[in-house]
Design an enzyme around this catalytic site. Structure first.
Site, short mmCIF file in Angstrom:
data_model
loop_
_atom_site.label_atom_id
_atom_site.label_comp_id
_atom_site.label_asym_id
_atom_site.label_seq_id
_atom_site.Cartn_x
_atom_site.Cartn_y
_atom_site.Cartn_z
N GLU A 1 0.84 -1.20 0.00
CA GLU A 1 0.00 0.00 0.00
C GLU A 1 0.87 1.25 0.00
O GLU A 1 1.81 1.34 0.77
CB GLU A 1 -0.92 -0.04 1.22
CG GLU A 1 -1.92 -1.17 1.09
CD GLU A 1 -2.45 -1.70 2.41
OE1 GLU A 1 -2.36 -0.98 3.41
OE2 GLU A 1 -2.95 -2.84 2.43
N SER B 1 -5.40 -4.39 0.04
CA SER B 1 -5.80 -5.81 0.03
C SER B 1 -4.67 -6.62 0.65
O SER B 1 -3.85 -7.21 -0.05
CB SER B 1 -6.02 -6.29 -1.41
OG SER B 1 -6.99 -5.52 -2.07
N GLU B 2 -4.62 -6.61 1.97
CA GLU B 2 -3.48 -7.26 2.63
C GLU B 2 -3.38 -8.74 2.28
O GLU B 2 -2.28 -9.28 2.10
CB GLU B 2 -3.57 -7.07 4.14
CG GLU B 2 -3.23 -5.67 4.64
CD GLU B 2 -4.36 -4.66 4.49
OE1 GLU B 2 -5.47 -5.07 4.08
OE2 GLU B 2 -4.13 -3.47 4.76
N ASP C 1 -0.29 -4.56 12.75
CA ASP C 1 -1.69 -4.91 13.09
C ASP C 1 -2.47 -5.37 11.86
O ASP C 1 -3.46 -6.08 11.99
CB ASP C 1 -2.41 -3.69 13.68
CG ASP C 1 -1.62 -3.03 14.78
OD1 ASP C 1 -2.11 -2.96 15.91
OD2 ASP C 1 -0.48 -2.57 14.51
N HIS D 1 -3.19 0.21 15.80
CA HIS D 1 -2.01 0.52 14.99
C HIS D 1 -0.72 0.40 15.79
O HIS D 1 0.29 0.98 15.41
CB HIS D 1 -2.09 1.96 14.45
CG HIS D 1 -2.94 2.12 13.23
ND1 HIS D 1 -4.28 1.87 13.23
CD2 HIS D 1 -2.64 2.52 11.98
CE1 HIS D 1 -4.77 2.11 12.02
NE2 HIS D 1 -3.80 2.51 11.24
#
Ligand SMILES: Cc1ncc(C[n+]2csc(CCOP(=O)(O)OP(=O)(O)O)c2C)c(N)n1
Ligand SMILES: [Mg+2]
Length: 822
Positions: free
Chosen positions: A501, A531-532, A557, A599
């Protein structure tokens, strides 16, 4: 230069009605006689299609009998593992593979025996005899071949069919002579030389891996397509949607260099047998009536979506012929809904309570093998006798494979420790294929603005004149050091591509990639969708195909969104392939602070817990550069942790960060400061708090602490730590991860056992609170502070004279917290 995708208000705001074009359903109307008359198929091909379907059916029936009755044709066997059969789905598999060369790679599901056999039989038909011979002699040192050769065969192709059936069945039965040495089994079996890539027990797991394979084909400009054979129920899986979007993202048309343009060469082949296990996609668990409709709107081609009658091999061949052309024109990817009702249960124990016998009988009436036999008769291709001979041939072949595979003498199981040998490769690349200027990189390295900026900085972190620590504007920082290792590999290894990203114009998370965009063309560095799962899953597929990936998830995270891809795919395919596949993927994650609960968590213990991943956590510029170089040079998957607290830090333990390329072995902890009274072992940025604690111990209590930075979690060489404890007799461990379940406990218990004789005090741990991470202003209450390290030493290891602790480490307080789960 800013990318030229200007967003014009008048366009964005104009009135429009979007038209989603038509999606074909069962368009194919021809017969076998038509195909022969029109010259697309001949008699021999028609019989081959029939033979392949019959062989698959017999193979599945054999497994069904073994599971249900404990024997097949008098051969007894107790198979404990799974067998998800695809009876009724043979035409879909054979039709799909009919036109495919070995360059095209299929990735499947838990129900892929049929696809494996169909692709293998197609490969056996297409490969030249010497190539077939060579593959079998070389694969796993020829061990499978030597078993198969025990039985006579007519010729090399006939023997290759034995090889295919035996290699698969021995794998299903968990034997060392199976395609994957029995480490994959029924749901994961594969055989790359025939273009059969991993089958996946996670529903939909193959979607993003196949996209990674297609990405490799695109960036390496290799022929063939990738096919994800996934079930209809996988339409409910997020990673499948991520994969479909990833394969069609707009930049592939708009931004990538002309010779790399177009949708990725991948087919999402949804084998629609209308059921998950018992849940029905149409009408119950999904919203669509026709699965193919989910392609609508995913891109301007509606993903070329089409519903195909997978009961008829000719309909599937027709669709594949058209879709392969579409992909060759760069207008992929393609979504095929292949109707393929499963007559068999989900698994042998399935009583089919979720459907009526009448429904199954309706489908048996249109059984694909029976229907195609009718077509053969109508087209007068072969006599009934000839077709019966095909059935006899299939029985003979399957019986032979079964006889060999149940025999423990011929088909032994692996010894346990052999599994340990295939978990990791451990070997670095010996040579890196160079990069062509102008094509694979955009300019000479010396002209790179970041390289030039770093060249103006001091390589030492400490001013030699004053002894003061230099700031990151003056000296090489942690983020600079990472960049140096990465850019070296970018320029020296054309296989390496990087994405994630905001990796491009944004300069990557925390500006680590500043200077990369000007150096790297789109096909080597791009912004992925958010879109991890697909980021990691595609990296897995890319690596399986000989690519090398550096991917990034911004915050640790966010690994939660890529759980399956990290824990089940990236971690497991090297070993499930018995070391045949290598996964050189470096996954960068940063451990945050200041951004609150979602986070800021350090999840290093979670990935360290999963066998098959290397886990690295450098915290100084010198280590970051050397460990990143090792990670990129290695052939194992590495989760690369970086603490956001240290990106701007300069080097204070080594005289300088060398400008030249160097590596640091993964797994070797480093003594950052020698000492004699106590050892402090840290993971991540607590190193700097340990240094402060050591300074205070020295100044206020006359104690010298030896500080060791773990640097890696997996693998981990305990030698230097034990050596230290032998000297000091005491050890405290610290990290920013929440204390409960943190990797510190693994280190501590091993040190306790391995160095028990040297210890004068209990091994003690300082972790973060077992809470959510609070707001930035309250973080000092949460993360280990310098005082906490001193508190722990005072409470458990060595009472410090005159010291008043800031935290309550009494047994009562700790037991209360544990009782309350905090
Ligand atoms: C991620 C995941 N969730 C659940 C399961 C359990 N499971 C195995 S097969 C299956 C149904 C899959 O249906 P489909 O994708 O249509 O494939 P089919 O079994 O029909 O071939 C389920 C729920 C799993 N293996 N993986
Ligand atoms: Mg299904």
């Amino acid at each position: 230069m800013v990318k030229q995708l200007t967003i014009v208000p008048s366009e964005a705001r104009q009135r429009e009605v979007l038209e989603i074009g038509p999606i074909q359903v069962n368009a194919y109307r021809k017969t076998l006689a038509d195909e022969i008359a029109e010259g697309r198929l001949d008699r021999e091909a028609a019989l081959r299609i029939y033979r392949d379907m019959v062989i698959i059916r017999e193979f599945e029936e054999m497994l069904g009998e073994i599971k249900r009755q404990g024997k097949y044709r008098g051969i007894p066997y107790d198979h404990k593992g799974p067998a998800h059969l695809s009876v009724g789905q043979e035409a879909a598999a054979v039709g799909e593979c009919f036109l495919l060369d070995v360059d095209s790679h299929i990735f499947g599901s838990h129900r892929s025996h049929g696809e494996i056999l169909a692709k293998g039989l197609a490969a056996i038909h297409r490969l030249e005899a010497p190539a077939l011979q060579k593959i079998q002699e070389e694969y796993l040192g020829g061990e499978i071949l030597r078993v198969v050769e025990k039985e006579p065969a007519c010729d090399i192709r006939d023997r290759s069919i034995d090889y295919l059936l035996y290699g698969l069945l021995a794998e299903v039965f968990g034997r060392a002579t199976g395609f994957n040495r029995g480490l994959g089994g029924s749901m994961h079996a594969f055989f790359p030389p025939f273009g059969i890539y991993p089958n996946n027990a996670l529903v939909g797991g193959s979607a993003d891996i196949a996209v990674g394979s297609a990405l490799a084909k695109r960036v390496q400009r290799r022929p063939g397509v990738a096919i994800a054979n996934i079930g209809d129920a996988s339409t409910g899986c997020g990673p499948v949607w991520e994969a479909m979007n990833f394969a069609t993202m707009g930049q592939l048309w708009k931004l990538w260099e002309p010779e790399y343009r177009g949708g990725l060469p991948v087919i999402f082949a949804f084998m629609n047998n209308f059921y998950g296990m018992g849940g029905q996609t149409r009408g119950e668990t999904m919203g669509f009536d026709r699965l193919a409709s989910i392609g609508a709107g995913l891109n301007r081609f509606n993903l070329q979506a089409e519903t195909v009658d997978g009961n008829n091999p000719l309909a599937v061949i027709d669709a594949m012929r058209r879709k392969l052309d579409v992909i060759a024109a760069g207008e992929g990817p393609v979504l095929l809904e292949v109707i393929a009702y499963r007559q068999s249960g989900h698994s042998p124990s399935d009583a089919s309570a979720y459907r009526t016998r009448e429904e199954v009988d309706l489908w048996k009436e249109v059984d694909p093998i029976r229907e195609f036999r009718g077509q053969i008769a109508d087209a007068r291709v072969a006599s009934d006798v000839a077709l019966e001979q095909i059935h006899e041939y299939a029985v003979e072949k399957v019986t032979r494979a079964c006889r060999l595979a149940v025999d423990l003498g011929l088909s032994p199981r692996l010894e346990g420790p052999e599994i340990a040998r295939v978990m990791f490769c451990h070997r670095p690349e010996e040579s890196m294929p160079g990069v062509r200027q102008g094509e694979d990189v955009l300019k000479p390295l010396a002209e790179n603005s970041r390289v030039q900026a770093i060249a103006r900085k001091s390589r030492a972190g400490v001013d030699p004149a004053t002894g003061a620590l230099l700031g990151e504007n003056k000296a090489v920082s942690f983020r600079d050091a990472l960049f140096e290792a990465i850019i070296h590999h970018v320029y020296n290894d054309r296989r390496l591509i990087a994405y994630g990203e905001e990796n491009r114009d944004w300069d990557g998370a925390f500006a680590v990639y500043r200077g990369m965009t000007e150096a790297m063309p789109y096909h080597r560095l791009f912004n992925s969708p958010i879109s991890e799962a697909a980021i990691v899953g595609t990296a897995v597929g890319l690596a399986m195909e000989g690519g090398r990936a550096l991917v990034e998830l911004m915050y640790c995270d966010f690994m939660g969104r890529a759980g399956d891809e990290i824990f089940n795919q990236l971690a497991k395919w090297q070993s499930m392939s018995a070391g045949v596949l290598r996964l050189p993927v470096v996954l960068r994650v940063s451990v945050g602070s200041k951004y609150g609960a979602q986070h800021s968590q350090d999840w290093s213990s979670i990935v360290a817990h999963v066998p098959g991943l290397k886990v690295v956590f450098p915290t100084t510029p010198y280590d970051a550069k050397g460990l990143m170089a090792s990670a990129l040079l290695g052939n194992d998957p590495v989760i690369f942790f970086e603490s956001q607290r240290v990106y701007g830090m300069t080097e204070q333990f080594q005289p300088e960060v060398p400008a030249a390329y160097y590596t640091i072995p993964i797994g070797l902890p480093d003594v950052k400061r020698p000492g004699k009274h106590l050892t402090i072992l840290t993971i991540g940025s607590t190193l700097y708090r340990a240094v402060e604690a050591a300074d205070r111990l020295e100044k206020e209590h006359g104690l010298s602490a030896e500080i060791i930075d773990a640097r890696s979690l997996v693998p981990f060489d305990y030698g230097p730590v034990i050596e230290s404890v032998r000297k000091t007799g005491r050890i405290v461990l610290a990290s920013d991860a929440c204390e409960r379940g943190s990797f510190l406990h693994t280190l501590a218990s091993n040190v306790q056992e391995l160095a028990f004789d040297y210890l004068d005090a209990p091994v003690t741990i300082v972790g973060a609170r077992n809470w959510i991470t609070p707001a930035a202003e309250m973080e000092d209450l949460f993360f280990p502070q310098t005082e906490w390290i001193l508190d722990a030493i005072h409470a458990s290891i060595l009472p410090l004279k005159g010291y008043s602790p800031s935290t309550d480490r009494s047994a009562a307080a700790r037991m209360r917290d544990h009782r309350e789960g905090v």
